[in-house]
Motif scaffolding. Structure first.
Motif, mmCIF file in Angstrom:
data_model
loop_
_atom_site.group_PDB
_atom_site.id
_atom_site.type_symbol
_atom_site.label_atom_id
_atom_site.label_comp_id
_atom_site.label_asym_id
_atom_site.label_seq_id
_atom_site.Cartn_x
_atom_site.Cartn_y
_atom_site.Cartn_z
ATOM 1 N N TYR A 186 0.495 -1.415 0.142
ATOM 2 C CA TYR A 186 0.124 -0.452 -0.135
ATOM 3 C C TYR A 186 0.672 1.103 -0.114
ATOM 4 O O TYR A 186 1.981 1.425 0.841
ATOM 5 C CB TYR A 186 -0.875 -0.040 1.209
ATOM 6 N N ARG A 187 0.053 2.014 -0.727
ATOM 7 C CA ARG A 187 1.404 3.186 -0.711
ATOM 8 C C ARG A 187 -0.040 4.367 -1.418
ATOM 9 O O ARG A 187 -0.858 4.371 -1.781
ATOM 10 C CB ARG A 187 2.405 3.885 -1.443
ATOM 11 N N LYS A 188 -0.179 5.641 -0.711
ATOM 12 C CA LYS A 188 -0.769 7.017 -0.421
ATOM 13 C C LYS A 188 -0.534 7.698 -2.125
ATOM 14 O O LYS A 188 -1.878 7.681 -2.727
ATOM 15 C CB LYS A 188 -0.288 7.982 0.545
ATOM 16 N N SER A 189 0.054 7.381 -2.922
ATOM 17 C CA SER A 189 0.473 7.991 -4.164
ATOM 18 C C SER A 189 -0.785 6.680 -4.761
ATOM 19 O O SER A 189 -1.252 7.260 -6.114
ATOM 20 C CB SER A 189 1.404 7.988 -4.443
ATOM 21 N N LEU A 190 -0.938 5.460 -4.869
ATOM 22 C CA LEU A 190 -2.151 4.538 -5.628
ATOM 23 C C LEU A 190 -3.374 5.180 -5.392
ATOM 24 O O LEU A 190 -3.813 5.293 -6.138
ATOM 25 C CB LEU A 190 -1.613 3.291 -4.656
ATOM 26 N N VAL A 191 -3.139 5.782 -3.779
ATOM 27 C CA VAL A 191 -4.742 6.951 -4.388
ATOM 28 C C VAL A 191 -5.021 8.213 -5.096
ATOM 29 O O VAL A 191 -6.168 7.703 -5.788
ATOM 30 C CB VAL A 191 -4.996 6.975 -2.923
ATOM 31 N N ARG A 192 -3.959 8.921 -5.085
ATOM 32 C CA ARG A 192 -3.798 9.896 -6.412
ATOM 33 C C ARG A 192 -4.130 9.108 -7.910
ATOM 34 O O ARG A 192 -4.889 9.372 -8.881
ATOM 35 C CB ARG A 192 -2.632 10.693 -6.341
ATOM 36 N N PHE A 193 -3.652 8.048 -7.961
ATOM 37 C CA PHE A 193 -3.445 6.475 -9.624
ATOM 38 C C PHE A 193 -4.503 6.886 -9.782
ATOM 39 O O PHE A 193 -5.069 6.840 -10.660
ATOM 40 C CB PHE A 193 -2.381 6.184 -9.346
ATOM 41 N N ALA A 194 -5.137 5.807 -8.528
ATOM 42 C CA ALA A 194 -6.309 5.393 -8.895
ATOM 43 C C ALA A 194 -7.816 6.118 -8.844
ATOM 44 O O ALA A 194 -8.726 5.803 -9.131
ATOM 45 C CB ALA A 194 -6.987 3.922 -7.791
ATOM 46 N N GLU A 195 -7.485 7.917 -8.370
ATOM 47 C CA GLU A 195 -8.892 8.790 -8.375
ATOM 48 C C GLU A 195 -9.704 8.803 -9.507
ATOM 49 O O GLU A 195 -9.492 8.846 -10.635
ATOM 50 C CB GLU A 195 -7.750 9.879 -8.300
ATOM 51 N N GLY A 196 -10.917 8.645 -9.186
ATOM 52 C CA GLY A 196 -11.942 7.880 -9.728
ATOM 53 C C GLY A 196 -12.267 7.479 -11.056
ATOM 54 O O GLY A 196 -13.318 7.400 -11.425
ATOM 55 N N ALA A 197 -11.354 6.651 -10.902
ATOM 56 C CA ALA A 197 -11.846 5.872 -11.406
ATOM 57 C C ALA A 197 -12.807 4.694 -11.029
ATOM 58 O O ALA A 197 -13.200 4.589 -10.279
ATOM 59 C CB ALA A 197 -10.732 3.894 -10.674
ATOM 60 N N ASP A 198 -13.528 3.808 -12.551
ATOM 61 C CA ASP A 198 -15.247 3.624 -12.880
ATOM 62 C C ASP A 198 -14.988 2.127 -12.160
ATOM 63 O O ASP A 198 -15.779 1.111 -11.581
ATOM 64 C CB ASP A 198 -15.217 4.046 -13.825
ATOM 65 N N VAL A 199 -13.502 1.817 -12.639
ATOM 66 C CA VAL A 199 -13.569 0.168 -11.968
ATOM 67 C C VAL A 199 -11.901 -0.012 -11.385
ATOM 68 O O VAL A 199 -10.774 0.798 -12.096
ATOM 69 C CB VAL A 199 -13.240 -0.896 -13.147
ATOM 70 N N LEU A 200 -11.756 -0.010 -10.219
ATOM 71 C CA LEU A 200 -10.514 -0.525 -9.710
ATOM 72 C C LEU A 200 -9.812 -2.181 -9.561
ATOM 73 O O LEU A 200 -10.689 -2.689 -8.922
ATOM 74 C CB LEU A 200 -10.222 -0.369 -7.999
ATOM 75 N N ILE A 201 -9.152 -3.004 -10.700
ATOM 76 C CA ILE A 201 -9.082 -4.228 -10.308
ATOM 77 C C ILE A 201 -7.667 -4.327 -9.152
ATOM 78 O O ILE A 201 -6.794 -3.764 -9.862
ATOM 79 C CB ILE A 201 -8.874 -4.742 -11.643
ATOM 80 N N SER A 202 -7.997 -4.407 -8.251
ATOM 81 C CA SER A 202 -6.420 -3.940 -6.919
ATOM 82 C C SER A 202 -5.984 -5.866 -6.790
ATOM 83 O O SER A 202 -6.995 -6.577 -6.479
ATOM 84 C CB SER A 202 -6.681 -3.933 -5.747
ATOM 85 N N ALA B 214 -10.322 6.913 -2.696
ATOM 86 C CA ALA B 214 -9.734 7.290 -4.921
ATOM 87 C C ALA B 214 -11.296 7.199 -5.049
ATOM 88 O O ALA B 214 -11.215 7.720 -5.924
ATOM 89 C CB ALA B 214 -9.328 6.086 -5.179
ATOM 90 N N GLY B 215 -11.992 7.221 -4.334
ATOM 91 C CA GLY B 215 -13.555 7.597 -4.660
ATOM 92 C C GLY B 215 -13.973 5.968 -5.584
ATOM 93 O O GLY B 215 -14.733 6.569 -7.020
ATOM 94 N N VAL B 216 -13.467 5.427 -5.928
ATOM 95 C CA VAL B 216 -13.702 4.550 -7.388
ATOM 96 C C VAL B 216 -14.647 3.488 -7.103
ATOM 97 O O VAL B 216 -15.961 3.154 -6.070
ATOM 98 C CB VAL B 216 -12.445 2.918 -7.485
ATOM 99 N N GLY B 217 -15.725 3.948 -8.542
ATOM 100 C CA GLY B 217 -16.753 2.814 -8.381
ATOM 101 C C GLY B 217 -17.187 1.468 -8.475
ATOM 102 O O GLY B 217 -18.330 0.963 -7.189
ATOM 103 N N LYS B 218 -16.336 0.616 -8.753
ATOM 104 C CA LYS B 218 -16.472 -0.759 -8.356
ATOM 105 C C LYS B 218 -14.947 -1.279 -8.454
ATOM 106 O O LYS B 218 -13.879 -0.683 -8.723
ATOM 107 C CB LYS B 218 -16.920 -1.374 -9.585
ATOM 108 N N LEU B 219 -15.205 -1.845 -7.074
ATOM 109 C CA LEU B 219 -13.632 -2.799 -7.217
ATOM 110 C C LEU B 219 -13.789 -4.018 -6.628
ATOM 111 O O LEU B 219 -14.552 -5.234 -6.166
ATOM 112 C CB LEU B 219 -13.383 -2.478 -5.356
ATOM 113 N N VAL B 220 -13.215 -4.443 -7.472
ATOM 114 C CA VAL B 220 -12.550 -6.596 -7.842
ATOM 115 C C VAL B 220 -11.596 -6.626 -7.124
ATOM 116 O O VAL B 220 -10.480 -6.102 -7.822
ATOM 117 C CB VAL B 220 -12.197 -5.876 -9.989
ATOM 118 N N LEU B 221 -11.133 -7.532 -6.558
ATOM 119 C CA LEU B 221 -10.637 -8.338 -5.520
ATOM 120 C C LEU B 221 -9.603 -9.754 -6.718
ATOM 121 O O LEU B 221 -10.614 -9.961 -7.302
ATOM 122 C CB LEU B 221 -11.044 -8.648 -4.283
#
Ligand SMILES: [Zn+2]
Length: 244
Positions: free
Chosen positions: A158-174, A202-209
């Motif tokens: 985990y890094r805070k910079s990932l929050v900025r990078f993923a900001e507002g994404a419709d989907v985050l595959i993490s 990051a306020g992403v709409g959908k999170l895929v683990l």
């Protein structure tokens, strides 16, 4: 865009279950994110190998890249048979060994990238984030020509910079390699709480683990990610189609 999960296991494949590979498509154009164990075989459930011309690699651990060789030889042999005449492009962190392996096989080309690179390929724009991991590894942010955004973390602590990078994404595959309470920083990966927190911040709409562990009750990963604020949390599975 549509993303199809080709494989999602961390480390090594299960029986008929590949490791990391994600096919991203829009308007008949396709790119593949990662080429882990079993991906070259299983991606053919969704696309003819001769119609795939762009493979983006996050790093060179086996569970993300070992099928490079299968794709190289596939393109070489299909070229010899006259079935395809277009180059298969590989994009990855700079590595002279990988570059040489790819470029010496007919009709395959390697392109290196770094944290400030951007590639515009078909309807997609791809940007990169340098992760905190044991080897040089990048997360990817894919924006399509309608402005929809898919972010794929690949492997990372985990890094805070990932929050900025993923900001507002419709989907985050993490990646979600660990259960809540396991030490992600030490392991070079994220636990389910960290992933849920990342998605929430990051306020992403959908999170895929994804990049899931081979032990424990996977449903607990989703529960922990939801408790940490993740929205639209689902566990990746092979064949899953995600509308972005
Ligand atoms: Zn991995």
């Amino acid at each position: 865009m549509k993303c199809t999960v080709v494989g999602m296991w961390g480390g090594f494949p299960k029986q008929n279950g590949p490791t990391s590979g994600y096919l991203v498509e829009k308007d008949g154009f396709s790119i593949l994110l990662d080429a882990g164990s079993g991906v070259a075989a299983h991606v053919q459930n969704y696309i003819d190998l001769n119609d795939l011309h762009h493979i983006f690699l996050t790093h060179y651990h086996y569970d993300h890249s070992v099928d490079i060789g299968s794709f190289l030889f596939g393109r070489m042999i299909s070229t010899q048979l006259g079935r395809v005449d277009k180059t298969l492009n590989f994009y990855g962190p700079g590595d002279k060994g990988v570059e040489a392996r790819v470029n010496k096989v007919r009709n395959n080309t390697f392109h290196s990238y770094g944290k400030n690179s951007t590639f515009n390929v078909g309807p997609f724009s791809i940007e990169f984030h340098k992760n905190a991991y044991t080897v040089e590894t990048y997360a990817m942010r894919i924006t399509d020509d309608d402005g929809h955004v898919l972010v794929y973390t690949a492997d990372t602590s985990y890094r805070k910079s990932l929050v900025r990078f993923a900001e507002g994404a419709d989907v985050l595959i993490s990646e979600c390699s660990l259960y809540a309470g396991e030490d992600g920083e030490k392991m070079g990966h994220m636990d389910a709480e960290e992933v849920g927190g990342l998605a929430a911040k990051a306020g992403v709409g959908k999170l895929v683990l994804s990049h899931l562990p081979h032990y424990g009750n996977l449903d607990e990963l989703a529960a922990s990610a939801e408790s940490a604020g993740g929205r639209g949390v689902v566990l990746a599975e092979a064949g899953m189609e995600i509308e972005v």
